[in-house]
Design a protein around this motif. Structure first.
Motif, PDB file in Angstrom:
ATOM      1  N   LEU A  18       6.479  10.171  -5.554  1.00 48.29           N
ATOM      2  CA  LEU A  18       7.849  10.117  -6.274  1.00 48.29           C
ATOM      3  C   LEU A  18       8.341   8.645  -5.863  1.00 48.29           C
ATOM      4  CD1 LEU A  18       8.908  13.642  -5.126  1.00 48.29           C
ATOM      5  CD2 LEU A  18       8.330  12.823  -7.411  1.00 48.29           C
ATOM      6  N   ALA A  19       9.273   8.316  -6.699  1.00 47.00           N
ATOM      7  CA  ALA A  19       9.889   6.942  -6.402  1.00 47.00           C
ATOM      8  C   ALA A  19      10.573   7.240  -5.085  1.00 47.00           C
ATOM      9  CB  ALA A  19      10.704   6.777  -7.529  1.00 47.00           C
ATOM     10  N   CYS A  20      10.520   6.100  -4.410  1.00 42.23           N
ATOM     11  CA  CYS A  20      11.066   5.836  -3.088  1.00 42.23           C
ATOM     12  C   CYS A  20      12.504   6.020  -3.173  1.00 42.23           C
ATOM     13  CB  CYS A  20      10.356   4.688  -2.399  1.00 42.23           C
ATOM     14  SG  CYS A  20      11.180   4.142  -0.811  1.00 42.23           S
ATOM     15  N   ALA A  21      13.252   6.891  -2.346  1.00 34.51           N
ATOM     16  CA  ALA A  21      14.737   6.536  -2.311  1.00 34.51           C
ATOM     17  C   ALA A  21      14.991   5.241  -1.451  1.00 34.51           C
ATOM     18  CB  ALA A  21      15.287   7.769  -1.489  1.00 34.51           C
ATOM     19  N   PRO A  22      15.984   4.424  -2.015  1.00 34.48           N
ATOM     20  CA  PRO A  22      16.477   3.421  -1.111  1.00 34.48           C
ATOM     21  C   PRO A  22      16.738   3.610   0.195  1.00 34.48           C
ATOM     22  CG  PRO A  22      17.843   3.802  -3.014  1.00 34.48           C
ATOM     23  CD  PRO A  22      16.971   4.683  -2.911  1.00 34.48           C
ATOM     24  N   ALA A  23      16.434   2.916   1.098  1.00 35.76           N
ATOM     25  CA  ALA A  23      17.044   3.092   2.460  1.00 35.76           C
ATOM     26  C   ALA A  23      18.554   2.787   2.408  1.00 35.76           C
ATOM     27  CB  ALA A  23      16.450   1.870   3.562  1.00 35.76           C
ATOM     28  N   ILE A  44       6.896   3.777   5.237  1.00 37.06           N
ATOM     29  CA  ILE A  44       6.475   2.767   6.199  1.00 37.06           C
ATOM     30  C   ILE A  44       6.107   1.292   5.422  1.00 37.06           C
ATOM     31  CG2 ILE A  44       3.928   3.004   6.250  1.00 37.06           C
ATOM     32  CD1 ILE A  44       4.368   3.331   9.283  1.00 37.06           C
ATOM     33  N   GLY A  45       6.304   1.254   4.045  1.00 32.83           N
ATOM     34  CA  GLY A  45       6.040   0.253   3.507  1.00 32.83           C
ATOM     35  C   GLY A  45       4.837  -0.140   2.685  1.00 32.83           C
ATOM     36  N   ASP A  46       3.980   1.134   2.447  1.00 31.08           N
ATOM     37  CA  ASP A  46       2.943   0.814   1.562  1.00 31.08           C
ATOM     38  C   ASP A  46       3.424   0.987   0.063  1.00 31.08           C
ATOM     39  OD1 ASP A  46       0.528   1.382   0.086  1.00 31.08           O
ATOM     40  OD2 ASP A  46      -0.531   2.354   1.810  1.00 31.08           O
ATOM     41  N   PRO A  47       3.600  -0.060  -0.861  1.00 29.74           N
ATOM     42  CA  PRO A  47       4.016   0.218  -1.817  1.00 29.74           C
ATOM     43  C   PRO A  47       3.202   1.066  -3.050  1.00 29.74           C
ATOM     44  CG  PRO A  47       2.715  -2.105  -1.696  1.00 29.74           C
ATOM     45  CD  PRO A  47       2.816  -1.272  -0.614  1.00 29.74           C
ATOM     46  N   ASP A  48       1.991   1.343  -2.487  1.00 29.80           N
ATOM     47  CA  ASP A  48       1.474   2.327  -3.362  1.00 29.80           C
ATOM     48  C   ASP A  48       1.763   3.926  -3.355  1.00 29.80           C
ATOM     49  OD1 ASP A  48       0.055   0.403  -5.004  1.00 29.80           O
ATOM     50  OD2 ASP A  48      -1.795   0.405  -3.731  1.00 29.80           O
ATOM     51  N   LYS A 339      -4.393  -1.156   6.808  1.00 31.10           N
ATOM     52  CA  LYS A 339      -2.716  -1.264   6.947  1.00 31.10           C
ATOM     53  C   LYS A 339      -2.167  -0.586   5.542  1.00 31.10           C
ATOM     54  CE  LYS A 339      -2.362  -5.332   9.710  1.00 31.10           C
ATOM     55  NZ  LYS A 339      -2.342  -6.625   9.571  1.00 31.10           N
ATOM     56  N   ARG A 340      -3.087  -0.504   4.707  1.00 30.52           N
ATOM     57  CA  ARG A 340      -2.398  -0.026   3.336  1.00 30.52           C
ATOM     58  C   ARG A 340      -3.582   0.557   2.385  1.00 30.52           C
ATOM     59  NH1 ARG A 340      -1.841  -5.707  -0.159  1.00 30.52           N
ATOM     60  NH2 ARG A 340      -3.983  -6.217   0.166  1.00 30.52           N
ATOM     61  N   TRP A 341      -3.347   1.855   1.724  1.00 29.06           N
ATOM     62  CA  TRP A 341      -4.687   2.427   1.051  1.00 29.06           C
ATOM     63  C   TRP A 341      -5.249   1.311   0.189  1.00 29.06           C
ATOM     64  CZ3 TRP A 341      -6.586   6.442   3.466  1.00 29.06           C
ATOM     65  CH2 TRP A 341      -5.944   7.100   4.150  1.00 29.06           C
ATOM     66  N   LYS A 342      -4.589   0.422  -0.448  1.00 30.61           N
ATOM     67  CA  LYS A 342      -5.280  -0.601  -1.535  1.00 30.61           C
ATOM     68  C   LYS A 342      -6.564  -1.160  -0.984  1.00 30.61           C
ATOM     69  CE  LYS A 342      -2.218  -2.694  -3.811  1.00 30.61           C
ATOM     70  NZ  LYS A 342      -2.022  -2.153  -5.007  1.00 30.61           N
ATOM     71  N   ARG A 390      -9.149  -3.061  -5.163  1.00 33.62           N
ATOM     72  CA  ARG A 390      -7.625  -2.736  -5.326  1.00 33.62           C
ATOM     73  C   ARG A 390      -7.395  -1.270  -5.617  1.00 33.62           C
ATOM     74  NH1 ARG A 390      -7.009  -7.498  -8.451  1.00 33.62           N
ATOM     75  NH2 ARG A 390      -6.041  -9.370  -7.522  1.00 33.62           N
ATOM     76  N   ALA A 391      -7.720  -0.298  -4.548  1.00 33.55           N
ATOM     77  CA  ALA A 391      -8.037   1.063  -4.780  1.00 33.55           C
ATOM     78  C   ALA A 391      -6.623   1.513  -5.387  1.00 33.55           C
ATOM     79  CB  ALA A 391      -8.134   1.717  -3.544  1.00 33.55           C
ATOM     80  N   LYS A 392      -6.767   2.169  -6.488  1.00 34.44           N
ATOM     81  CA  LYS A 392      -5.359   2.748  -7.155  1.00 34.44           C
ATOM     82  C   LYS A 392      -5.019   3.964  -6.549  1.00 34.44           C
ATOM     83  CE  LYS A 392      -7.543   1.004 -11.424  1.00 34.44           C
ATOM     84  NZ  LYS A 392      -8.171   1.346 -12.684  1.00 34.44           N
ATOM     85  N   PRO A 393      -3.735   4.070  -6.441  1.00 37.88           N
ATOM     86  CA  PRO A 393      -3.073   5.366  -5.631  1.00 37.88           C
ATOM     87  C   PRO A 393      -3.164   6.602  -6.473  1.00 37.88           C
ATOM     88  CG  PRO A 393      -1.299   3.628  -6.740  1.00 37.88           C
ATOM     89  CD  PRO A 393      -2.552   3.160  -6.719  1.00 37.88           C
ATOM     90  N   GLY A 394      -3.502   6.499  -7.755  1.00 42.22           N
ATOM     91  CA  GLY A 394      -3.950   7.745  -8.466  1.00 42.22           C
ATOM     92  C   GLY A 394      -5.340   8.100  -8.456  1.00 42.22           C
ATOM     93  N   ASP A 395      -6.149   7.240  -8.001  1.00 43.21           N
ATOM     94  CA  ASP A 395      -7.522   7.331  -8.342  1.00 43.21           C
ATOM     95  C   ASP A 395      -8.100   6.655  -6.947  1.00 43.21           C
ATOM     96  OD1 ASP A 395     -10.168   7.967  -8.935  1.00 43.21           O
ATOM     97  OD2 ASP A 395      -9.935   6.545 -10.739  1.00 43.21           O
ATOM     98  N   LEU A 396      -7.574   6.907  -6.022  1.00 44.89           N
ATOM     99  CA  LEU A 396      -8.050   6.265  -4.661  1.00 44.89           C
ATOM    100  C   LEU A 396      -9.523   6.306  -4.260  1.00 44.89           C
ATOM    101  CD1 LEU A 396      -6.075   4.911  -2.483  1.00 44.89           C
ATOM    102  CD2 LEU A 396      -5.989   6.949  -1.241  1.00 44.89           C
TER     103      LEU A 396
END
Ligand SMILES: [Zn+2]
Length: 469
Positions: A18-23, A44-48, A339-342, A390-396
């Motif tokens: 889901l889209a991130c709620a703004p801080a 935590i800051g992982d854009p994916d 540090k990030r799933w990508k 660049r691993a895709k969040p929908g197809d990691l």
């Protein structure tokens, strides 16, 4: 992680997050003040994966007390988290999916809390200053519900079984059984106290800290993982197990457990895990943890996961190749964590290449032959359209991240030569032991050690949607 169905794309298409709620932004007057305390971010800051993990603090230790009843599938838990604030905090989030929160304290004082989706927002009775250490204690209960991806190809998290539970949480399923900062960029040490009906065995990461204690028909197992661990690698796999314990020929404590249905694989699991652990120690550098081993449970996950010190194999007898893969992850993924799933190829490309190295070591097919077989695949093969860097969040867990990731390493080996390549692997694991890594850091080290411009090679193999020449 690795699918047991060789050659098939595995576990594709994770739920689009889901889209991130703004801080929450502080009011201007507070923002001007040096003592302003603001809310920690809900991600935590992982854009994916914008809502995975949380901002504003860093966890150093989890103490998990879990009481689980296989007959009712009910879990009662107390999670105690030691953390340090990375900003002045008015409140902060934990990740928790389902389960009822009974109460939360921060440094012993009752805190208020709110739930929204998988976000648990905790407001301590007094704000927390930047750099201050604090302790959060969450008491909760309920029937855990595992996570399922949108294509229903994979189930992960706390999965109940007939005799207990199968617990594999990559990428973000640990929140299905305890509240935490559920992203690999925040690692911590773990203590486990797991209470189960007498006769059930509880297997967690690290080592047992004493003999299990039984009282009132329940047995408590205490495990401790003293090295930093990502939350997705935490396990409390429960059930009837046959055990074999000892040491690898090289002297590393070795713990193997199999469900009675897979009793025939216990000796092989134990022996091969020991042999592989020792051999990888000569190829990748010293084994990073205090014990090794594995668990075969009767839940037909169709995959294995590299839970720290104890890979778990879901419903099949593991062969040497998959054991080599999961134990290579102890270096690539568990000790050196993304540090990030990508950057997932840093885990899966390396573990896949380790399968080829194991085959080569055993005098079977060489890594070169694996590489050549895959490179022959036609230009229309979907692997070439998916850049593994660049691993895709929908197809990691796309096959490209595995196979083309492994091929990237072989292309590098051919470019720099065996001597530099294997020195590089050891320098990589030594330089980032128990830490975090990025693809850019690996490329920079490879260029430094080889003295070559490797930009075009990595660009072609990791980032282009076509078959490299
Ligand atoms: Zn893997």
């Amino acid at each position: 992680m690795r699918s047991n169905r060789r050659g098939m794309a595995l576990l594709a298409a994770l739920i689009s997050v889901l889209a991130c709620a703004p801080a929450d932004e502080p009011p201007p007057d507070q923002a001007m003040s040096a003592v302003a305390h603001t809310a920690g971010a809900p991600g935590i800051g992982d854009p994916d994966f914008p809502t995975d993990g949380n901002g504003g603090y860093d966890v150093s230790h989890y103490a998990l007390a879990v009481d689980y009843a296989p007959t009712t599938k009910r879990l009662e838990g107390v999670t105690t988290i030691q953390a340090a604030a990375t900003q002045n905090l008015s409140r902060f989030n934990l990740d928790l999916s389902g389960l009822d929160v009974r109460g939360i304290t921060v440094d012993g004082s009752p805190a208020t809390f709110a739930r929204k989706g998988d976000e648990l927002t905790v407001t301590p009775s007094a704000p927390i200053d930047k750099k201050a250490r604090f302790t959060v204690k969450v008491t909760y209960a309920g029937v855990p519900k595992p996570a399922k991806d949108s294509a229903n190809l994979g189930t992960y998290g706390f999965i109940s079984t007939a005799d207990g539970a199968f617990v594999t949480s990559e990428p973000n399923g640990s929140k299905t059984w305890f509240p935490n900062n559920d992203h690999p960029s925040d690692k911590a040490t773990f203590d486990f106290a797991i209470t189960v009906p007498a006769g059930v065995t509880a297997v967690a990461n690290g080592e047992l800290t004493g003999q299990p204690t039984t009282a009132g028909g329940k047995t408590t197992y205490r495990w401790s993982e003293r090295h930093p661990m990502a939350t997705y690698l935490a396990t409390a796999t429960l059930g009837k197990f046959d055990l074999r314990q000892g040491k690898t020929p090289g002297g590393i404590p070795n713990f193997a457990a199999t469900d009675p249905k897979f009793r025939s694989s216990l000796d092989k699991l134990y022996t091969v895990s020991g042999e592989v652990t020792d051999y990888w120690g000569t190829v990748f550098g010293p084994y990073p943890f205090s014990s090794t081993g594995g668990v075969v449970d009767d839940y037909a996950a169709g995959y294995a996961l590299e839970n720290q010190t104890k890979p778990v194999y879901g419903g099949f007898e593991p062969d040497e190749s998959i054991i080599a893969h999961e134990l290579a992850h102890q270096w690539f993924g568990d000790s050196l964590t993304i540090k990030r799933w990508k950057d997932l190829w840093l885990n899966e490309g390396f573990a896949t290449y380790a399968e080829w190295l194991w085959s080569e070591h055993k005098g079977k097919q060489s890594a070169e032959a694996f590489f050549n077989d895959y490179h022959k695949r036609p230009a229309s093969d979907p692997m070439w359209a998916y850049p593994p860097g660049r691993a895709k969040p929908g197809d990691l867990f796309n096959q490209s991240v595995y196979t083309r990731g492994g091929m990237t390493l072989h292309a590098l080996r051919k470019a720099v030569g065996d001597q530099t390549f294997f020195q590089l692997l050891k320098a990589w694991t030594a330089g980032h032991r128990y830490g975090h890594v990025t693809t850019d850091e690996f490329i920079a080290l490879a260029e430094r050690m080889s003295g070559k411009d490797l930009g075009p090679l990595f660009d072609a193999w990791l980032y282009q949607p076509r078959r490299p020449a």
